[in-house]
Design an enzyme around this catalytic site. Structure first.
Site, mmCIF file in Angstrom:
data_model
loop_
_atom_site.group_PDB
_atom_site.id
_atom_site.type_symbol
_atom_site.label_atom_id
_atom_site.label_comp_id
_atom_site.label_asym_id
_atom_site.label_seq_id
_atom_site.Cartn_x
_atom_site.Cartn_y
_atom_site.Cartn_z
ATOM 1 N N LYS A 187 4.045 1.372 10.102
ATOM 2 C CA LYS A 187 4.242 2.617 9.361
ATOM 3 C C LYS A 187 3.677 3.805 10.138
ATOM 4 C CE LYS A 187 3.348 0.237 5.158
ATOM 5 N NZ LYS A 187 2.395 0.109 4.067
ATOM 6 N N GLU A 241 0.880 -1.170 0.000
ATOM 7 C CA GLU A 241 0.000 0.000 0.000
ATOM 8 C C GLU A 241 0.914 1.215 0.000
ATOM 9 O OE1 GLU A 241 -2.780 -1.816 3.437
ATOM 10 O OE2 GLU A 241 -3.051 0.341 3.102
ATOM 11 N N ARG A 248 5.219 -12.890 9.879
ATOM 12 C CA ARG A 248 5.830 -11.567 9.684
ATOM 13 C C ARG A 248 7.227 -11.562 10.270
ATOM 14 N NH1 ARG A 248 1.914 -7.560 8.713
ATOM 15 N NH2 ARG A 248 3.248 -5.807 9.224
HETATM 16 P P1 ATP Z 1 2.617 -1.895 8.093
HETATM 17 O O1 ATP Z 1 2.049 -2.742 9.179
HETATM 18 O O2 ATP Z 1 4.043 -1.545 8.305
HETATM 19 O O3 ATP Z 1 1.784 -0.714 7.738
HETATM 20 P P2 ATP Z 1 1.468 -3.388 5.952
HETATM 21 O O4 ATP Z 1 1.325 -4.845 6.066
HETATM 22 O O5 ATP Z 1 0.250 -2.629 6.148
HETATM 23 O O6 ATP Z 1 2.664 -2.884 6.847
HETATM 24 P P3 ATP Z 1 1.658 -3.379 3.115
HETATM 25 O O7 ATP Z 1 2.088 -2.265 2.254
HETATM 26 O O8 ATP Z 1 0.253 -3.830 3.087
HETATM 27 O O9 ATP Z 1 2.083 -2.976 4.574
HETATM 28 O O10 ATP Z 1 2.611 -4.627 2.886
HETATM 29 C C1 ATP Z 1 2.928 -5.113 1.612
HETATM 30 C C2 ATP Z 1 3.336 -6.541 1.742
HETATM 31 O O11 ATP Z 1 4.422 -6.667 2.640
HETATM 32 C C3 ATP Z 1 2.203 -7.391 2.271
HETATM 33 O O12 ATP Z 1 2.127 -8.568 1.511
HETATM 34 C C4 ATP Z 1 2.600 -7.672 3.679
HETATM 35 O O13 ATP Z 1 2.115 -8.913 4.105
HETATM 36 C C5 ATP Z 1 4.124 -7.640 3.612
HETATM 37 N N1 ATP Z 1 4.688 -7.264 4.898
HETATM 38 C C6 ATP Z 1 4.435 -6.135 5.605
HETATM 39 N N2 ATP Z 1 5.089 -6.151 6.776
HETATM 40 C C7 ATP Z 1 5.781 -7.326 6.818
HETATM 41 C C8 ATP Z 1 6.646 -7.946 7.772
HETATM 42 N N3 ATP Z 1 6.927 -7.360 8.928
HETATM 43 N N4 ATP Z 1 7.174 -9.163 7.471
HETATM 44 C C9 ATP Z 1 6.902 -9.746 6.303
HETATM 45 N N5 ATP Z 1 6.103 -9.222 5.360
HETATM 46 C C10 ATP Z 1 5.531 -8.026 5.610
HETATM 47 MG MG MG Z 2 -1.396 -3.774 4.809
#
Ligand code: ATP
Ligand code: MG
Length: 557
Positions: free
Chosen positions: A269, A33, A259
């Protein structure tokens, strides 16, 4: 297994699918995102998706899941592309956006409405929460659940036309309010949001929910293995429900992995954004941030980050990886690849009294102790040098193997010297150490047999340049700063940055290029700052020390 580094269960699944002929061409995707910069957790996801595609001669897409216009912007879209490339990956084809599929998603929403599988609901957000129930209490049907298909269709079209206010209505799937899986309790498919979108401008005033968009986007793109993190496991039945009830032929399969969390780090974020708003860090790319841009500016290398991701494996459980493992990967990479140089961070003058004022000599020193192919560098030597104030004491016990009055030490890559006396400035601080050079000790022992106890680094006062050195360290002084009720803002390591403006560095360091890393001998690994370094303004960031100093702190030694 021969090729299996790390415990990657996904690799086994894909290998099976390919060998059994179930899948002919592997297609994965990384779906961020664009609502912030990527962090170390995303690096893990990028690594998993791109490496698996590569390994099985498939492709990986980069798709922005841009269903939340008010939190997203072009800056994030640009930074994400830059970070993926910097990590060493190239996505297949054009950049993709969820917003490319808005029209298709809307058609599918209409399709569900026509089948009696979706309805427009007028409950307020608070009422909806109440009706949804909890893990232990089933939900309650919305009073709007039994609207006719034609009424729903009419309302949905008018939602799209912008007739209704934000928050007044949503489109929901009609699944079951009694499902033990809360995600299946008539989830929201569309919300009204009168917000301009960075890709579609003002064309839309309703936006699909992430859940309604994600699985279908994967299907549209022919993703074979839709890899995500564990928190989406409970959403999988919903994605499958959509695919079961919509006229879509592709059927991506979703697999979840744990994760990545590292100790002494936060990766939300939202919380990273707070560090910026509160001026605790200078921005998303502050060298102490766990963002890819931050790690890059800090001097971490793509190679080390990829190695780390491989090393920790990919499993089905969430856990916390010791950040020392990441630091170890960086240290290993730089130890292997970074040229050596001498830099004196806290200089005091060393004057060799038995040399003439005009004395000048040049040596060739190896750029790397074990890699002759990296060549040599010229270092000059004269009567006046700089050494680090920590490397001199007027008196010391035997454990101190540096320069002491009346004792000898070897100057790295050069001669043995023996200290005689000091001179102090007006404040009483030592400003000059006077010493004698012991002749004929360049690369050999002294004729009188009195050897030096240790080796210290130095630079030539005539040719050295002044540099600004930023000493970075871990941003938090607690291993899990945002665990449970903890407030991460209470655990900022006050010593996570220290700036030394008066460092003196050997002449060769004026020829560095931004982002080039060095080992400053006996000090650690340093990188020429990506933005601030230039030949007449030398700025270096400490990437990491030569050894892990945190372990001792943790063990209370
Ligand atoms: P945040 O919690 O930091 O806002 P998010 O999951 O909302 O992260 P996205 O932009 O949706 O952020 O993530 C893009 C991809 O990265 C998704 O497939 C998500 O599962 C993966 N991802 C995000 N954080 C992690 C993590 N800590 N470990 C592994 N994969 C991750
Ligand atoms: Mg997300």
């Amino acid at each position: 297994m021969e090729n299996e580094i790390g415990n990657n269960f996904l690799r086994r699944i894909i290998r099976n699918d390919v060998e059994s002929g179930e899948v002919t061409k592997v297609v994965t995707r990384f779906p961020p995102e664009p609502n912030g910069y990527l962090h170390i957790g995303h690096a893990k996801s990028i690594h998993v998706n791109f490496e698996l595609a590569q390994e099985f001669s498939g492709v990986c897409h980069l798709r922005f899941d841009d269903t939340n216009p008010e939190k997203e912007c072009q800056e994030y879209i640009d930074s994400i592309q830059e970070d993926v490339r910097w990590l060493g990956y190239e996505w297949h084809g054009e950049i993709r956006y969820a917003s490319n599929y808005f029209e298709q998603l809307y058609e599918w929403a209409c399709d569900l409405v026509d089948q009696g599988l979706a309805y427009v609901c007028d409950l307020s957000p608070e009422e909806s929460r109440e009706y949804r129930g909890t893990l232990t209490r089933p939900g309650v049907d919305s009073p709007y659940r039994n609207r006719s298909s034609s009424e729903n269709r009419d309302l949905l079209e008018r939602m799209r036309q912008g007739e209704f206010d934000e928050g007044s209505r949503v489109l929901r799937a009609k699944i079951s309010m009694a499902s033990p899986n809360i995600n299946l309790r008539d989830p929201v498919l569309y919300r009204i949001r009168k917000h301009e979108h960075h890709q579609t401008g003002t064309s839309w005033v309703i936006y699909p929910s992430y859940d309604f968009a994600h699985g279908q986007e994967d299907a549209i793109e022919g993703i074979t293995h839709s890899i995500c993190t564990l928190e989406f496991e409970d959403h999988r039945p919903l994605y499958d429900w959509f695919l079961d009830h919509l006229p879509i032929s592709n059927r991506p399969r979703q697999f979840e992995f744990g994760r990545l969390n590292t100790s002494y780090t936060i990766t939300s974020k939202r919380k990273l954004g707070q560090l910026i708003e509160k001026n605790i860090v200078s921005g998303w790319d502050d060298p102490r941030m766990p963002t890819i841009a931050g790690m890059r500016r800090r001097g971490f290398t793509p190679n080390a980050i990829r190695k780390f991701c491989e090393m920790i494996g990919t499993t089905r459980s969430d856990g916390v990886v010791d950040v020392a493992m990441l630091e170890h990967a960086i240290r290993d990479d730089l130890n292997e690849n970074a040229p050596r140089a001498m830099a004196v961070l806290r200089p005091i003058k060393l004057v060799l009294e038995n040399l003439p004022e005009t004395y000048c000599e040049e040596f060739q020193a190896p750029c790397h102790p074990n890699r002759p192919e990296l060549g040599t560098r010229k270092i000059s030597f004269s009567r006046e040098l700089y050494i680090d104030e920590d490397d001199f004491r007027e008196e010391a016990n035997k454990k101190y193997k540096r320069l002491v009055i009346g004792k000898r030490v070897r100057l790295r890559n050069a001669y043995i010297v023996q200290a005689n006396r000091v001179e102090r400035d007006a404040d009483g601080n030592i400003s000059i150490v006077y010493a004698d050079l012991i002749p004929d000790t360049l690369g050999s022992d002294p004729a009188d047999g009195v050897k030096a106890k240790g080796v210290i680094h130095w630079v030539c006062a005539k040719t050295a340049s002044r540099a600004s050195v930023r000493l970075y360290d871990r941003l938090f002084n607690h291993p899990s700063p945002d665990k449970g009720d903890l407030n991460f803002l209470d655990f900022i390591n006050e010593e996570s940055i220290g700036i030394l403006e008066e460092a003196m560095v050997e002449a060769s360091l004026t020829q560095a290029t931004p982002e080039q890393a060095f080992q400053f001998e006996r000090e650690g690994y340093f990188v020429a700052d990506r933005y601030d370094y230039s030949a007449d303004n030398l700025v270096f960031n400490r990437v990491i020390g030569l050894r892990d100093t945190w372990q001792k702190i943790e063990e209370g030694v």
